[in-house]
Design an enzyme around this catalytic site. Structure first.
Site, PDB file in Angstrom:
ATOM      1  N   HIS A 160      -2.168   4.760   9.454  1.00  0.00           N
ATOM      2  CA  HIS A 160      -0.886   5.075  10.090  1.00  0.00           C
ATOM      3  C   HIS A 160      -0.805   6.560  10.446  1.00  0.00           C
ATOM      4  CE1 HIS A 160       0.852   1.428   7.814  1.00  0.00           C
ATOM      5  NE2 HIS A 160       1.058   1.172   9.075  1.00  0.00           N
ATOM      6  N   CYS A 247       5.406   5.342   1.933  1.00  0.00           N
ATOM      7  CA  CYS A 247       5.454   3.887   2.197  1.00  0.00           C
ATOM      8  C   CYS A 247       6.374   3.142   1.246  1.00  0.00           C
ATOM      9  CB  CYS A 247       4.080   3.239   2.025  1.00  0.00           C
ATOM     10  SG  CYS A 247       2.726   4.191   2.584  1.00  0.00           S
TER      11      CYS A 247
HETATM   12  C1  CIR Z   1      -0.967  -2.600   4.702  1.00  0.00           C
HETATM   13  O1  CIR Z   1      -2.139  -2.557   5.052  1.00  0.00           O
HETATM   14  O2  CIR Z   1      -0.067  -2.914   5.480  1.00  0.00           O
HETATM   15  C2  CIR Z   1      -0.635  -2.260   3.258  1.00  0.00           C
HETATM   16  N1  CIR Z   1      -1.677  -2.715   2.407  1.00  0.00           N
HETATM   17  C3  CIR Z   1      -0.443  -0.770   3.092  1.00  0.00           C
HETATM   18  C4  CIR Z   1       0.714  -0.245   3.883  1.00  0.00           C
HETATM   19  C5  CIR Z   1       0.937   1.193   3.675  1.00  0.00           C
HETATM   20  N2  CIR Z   1       2.085   1.637   4.381  1.00  0.00           N
HETATM   21  C6  CIR Z   1       2.218   2.832   4.919  1.00  0.00           C
HETATM   22  O3  CIR Z   1       1.284   3.607   4.939  1.00  0.00           O
HETATM   23  N3  CIR Z   1       3.355   3.105   5.512  1.00  0.00           N
END
Ligand code: CIR
Length: 254
Positions: A160, A247
């Site tokens: 991201h 997150c």
């Molecule tokens: C994903 O791949 O969507 C989750 N395992 C991790 C999301 C992390 N979110 C973020 O960086 N905003």
């Protein structure tokens, strides 16, 4: 009152989405304990934590940041780039409906909150994997009447935009310049991560203080030397699910 919306770690987190990491065993109890300490840190920073329950069909549900964008004037319920995460948004929308008028990103648009960085009235949106051009366009059109400018930014090597940089002050970011073109942020003051800590650019700013992972001591020390108050937390279990600190919450004025 500052509100921090969170969600408890799912018992199914072992089935989380992974993009850049190999799957490792995640200790759910340890992840929950670290998450509770993260929430305690948010409370210490004057947040009222509003916690959604975990659900076994939402393995990545703890990463609430990806489900919504909350601005002073409105909230946008996002449409995560991976199918498995789309059911997370309904319960988040139910809570946010009490605080803001809701707008929605719709098919074929996709947007993950981790790709959206707000600096004042400018929203930078990283588009590559999870967030697409249609999602960026829809966001631009929703926010047009509210005086926000939406700018697309290219990112590479990371999941991201906020893996590559996060806001640490009024117009100041912590950045890994190998993962995003620093030139896209003209006039913004930058602190670089320590070169040995590529994943260290994700800090959570609350008020004037930072919440920062113990996993990146050199970058944290650099921030302390610059005068930042750093609140260290251990988020090693959730890091195995490719989640960072921003997150795990949506922080907004309630
Ligand atoms: C994903 O791949 O969507 C989750 N395992 C991790 C999301 C992390 N979110 C973020 O960086 N905003």
């Amino acid at each position: 009152m500052r509100v921090a919306l969170t969600r408890e770690v799912s018992s199914a987190i072992a089935s989380c989405e992974l993009t850049h990491l190999d799957r490792q065993a995640i200790d759910v109890d340890k992840a929950r304990d670290q998450h509770a300490q993260y929430e305690a840190c948010l409370r210490k920073l004057d947040c009222r934590v509003e916690r959604l329950p975990a659900a076994s069909h939402l393995p990545d549900g703890v990463f609430v940041e990806d489900t919504a964008l909350v601005l002073d004037e409105l909230a946008v319920i996002l449409r995560p780039g991976v199918e498995s995460r789309r059911p997370e948004t309904a319960s988040v929308a139910e809570v946010l409906d009490r605080y803001r008028s809701l707008h929605f990103i719709e098919d074929p648009g996709t947007l993950d909150g981790g790709d959206i960085l707000q600096l004042g009235k400018t929203l930078y949106v990283g588009h590559m994997k999870r967030s697409n051009v249609e999602g960026v366009e829809q966001l631009r059109s929703i926010l047009k009447g509210f005086g926000y400018e939406v700018r697309g930014v290219d990112i590479e090597h990371c999941l991201h935009l906020k893996s590559a940089l996060t806001r640490i002050g009024e117009s100041q970011v912590l950045i890994n310049p190998d993962w995003v073109d620093a030139g896209a942020f003209q006039g913004v003051d930058m602190v670089k991560v320590d070169p040995a800590e590529a994943m260290a650019a994700n800090a959570l700013l609350i008020g004037e203080e930072l919440v920062f992972p113990k996993a990146y001591p050199q970058t944290g020390a650099r921030l302390e030397k610059l005068g930042f108050k750093v609140n260290w937390v251990d988020a090693s279990e959730l890091a195995k699910a490719e989640g960072a600190l921003t997150c795990c919450s949506l922080v907004f004025s309630g």
